[in-house]
Enzyme design. Structure first.
Site: not given
Length: 377
Positions: A243, A210, A268, A245, A301, A189, A303, A137
């Site tokens: 695998g 997530h 995501d 995240h 990362l 977040h 998404g 973000h």
């Protein structure tokens, strides 16, 4: 639309597997489920399962939701994900300006008015996040909540609404107000301590975005947001089973800690899903796909290119889950989290005829929404 009678080889109704059943579909709804008969319009092989419901979809089909200008662009996102069994989604807005929030709300309102298949509402991921845990973000758009955001969040024409926020940056009273508006508040977040996260749950937050990613970890002397997520039995957790995240063993820890039904699959997903794209512009950066992993030019990362069918397959192969449980995590549990009617996430009399035809390797053969086939392999 005329009445359809479809013979299915195997039906997973959201609870059990049934052999050779005939689904009668009228006006997009299942009106009967009967034993095999020769008087049918169509026969479907393989496994018929409830359509997948993805509550975190940033993009697909080359479209980033933040840049969507009309209902046709969110339909393009849905059609890209329909190839992989998704029949309902919440397009997800990554932290952006309030003008973009308004535009996104307008797009979703228009999509709902136009009965765009599969668009249930909107997920605002931000902008009230923690800079320390911002991930991909943009820091420049992270801000406190104001009247401008409340005007967007208070709209009644945008369907189901999920908001991801950092509880250290939002008052518990704000969370309570969101809940009173019918918003499903998720923590994500966030670098909050356990006590801050727990106060948010007590104020009305019901989910965690997530799980494990971009949140303060579980430690011996500080349970963090992860500890809060695992400890609160009634709280739901989205999980990205790609695998990349989260390690598969760490996913299994969550499934052991949480009551059954409180962990659901999310993708995501980003614009490359359903395309051959390997790179796309993302705010002031570029995101590149390499070996199934999306990485921003700034290193984090950004998404995923995960799809729901692969998330189900990964859950069976790497988390050692029964297929029935993996399918529930992709359909029934997300439906329950956002309080869809009890006929959703199931294939029973009264359910919308949203279903997926899978082969023995959990690959999608066809996808149906409202009794209409939107994708066929």
């Amino acid at each position: 639309m005329s009445v359809q009678r479809i013979l299915v080889a195997t039906l997973f109704d959201g609870d059990q597997f049934l052999k050779e059943k005939v689904l009668t579909i009228d006006a997009g709804v299942i009106t009967a489920i009967d034993d095999k008969t020769n008087n049918v319009d169509e026969t479907l092989s393989g496994l018929i399962t409830p359509g997948f419901i993805d509550l975190q979809v940033n993009g697909g089909g080359g479209v980033l939701f933040n840049r969507a200008r009309n209902a046709s662009e969110v339909k393009r996102m849905l059609m890209a994900h329909a190839k992989y069994g998704t029949t309902a989604m919440l397009p997800t807005l990554i932290t952006d300006t309030v003008e973009v929030m308004r535009q996104a709300a307008d797009v979703i309102a228009d999509a709902i008015v136009k009965h765009t298949p599969g668009i249930m509402g909107i997920h605002f991921e931000g902008p009230h996040l923690s800079i320390a845990k911002k991930g991909a973000h943009s820091e420049e758009f992270i801000r406190p909540i104001s009247d401008d955001e409340w005007q967007v969040l208070s709209r009644k024409d945008i369907g189901k609404v999920v908001v991801t926020l950092a509880p250290e940056n939002v008052l518990p009273s704000d969370i309570t107000q969101m809940r009173e508006l019918g918003i499903h508040v998720c923590l994500g977040h966030t670098n909050a301590c356990f006590e801050q996260a727990q106060r948010a749950v007590d104020a009305g937050a019901t989910g965690f975005t997530h799980l494990y990613n971009a949140m303060s970890p579980l430690q011996g002397r500080e349970p963090g947001v992860v500890g809060c997520a695992l400890l609160n039995d009634n709280a739901y957790c989205g999980l990205i089973v790609d695998g990349h995240h989260v390690d598969y063993a760490t996913c299994q820890v969550a499934l052991k800690a949480k009551p059954k039904g409180r962990v659901f699959l999310v993708t995501d997903a980003m614009p490359p899903v359903g395309t051959n794209e390997t790179e796309f512009a993302f705010f002031d950066r570029t995101v590149t796909l390499n070996q199934g992993k999306l990485t921003s030019t700034t290193g984090e990362l950004a998404g995923s290119v995960l799809d729901m069918a692969t998330a189900v397959k990964n859950s069976v192969e790497h988390l050692q889950l029964p297929l029935s449980e993996a399918l529930k995590m992709a359909s029934l549990y997300p439906a329950q989290y956002i309080n869809l009617p009890t006929t959703h996430g199931r294939l029973i009399v009264g359910s919308p005829a949203n279903f997926v035809q899978l082969d023995t390797n959990q690959q999608v053969i066809s996808t149906w929404i409202g009794g209409e086939q939107l994708f066929k392999k």
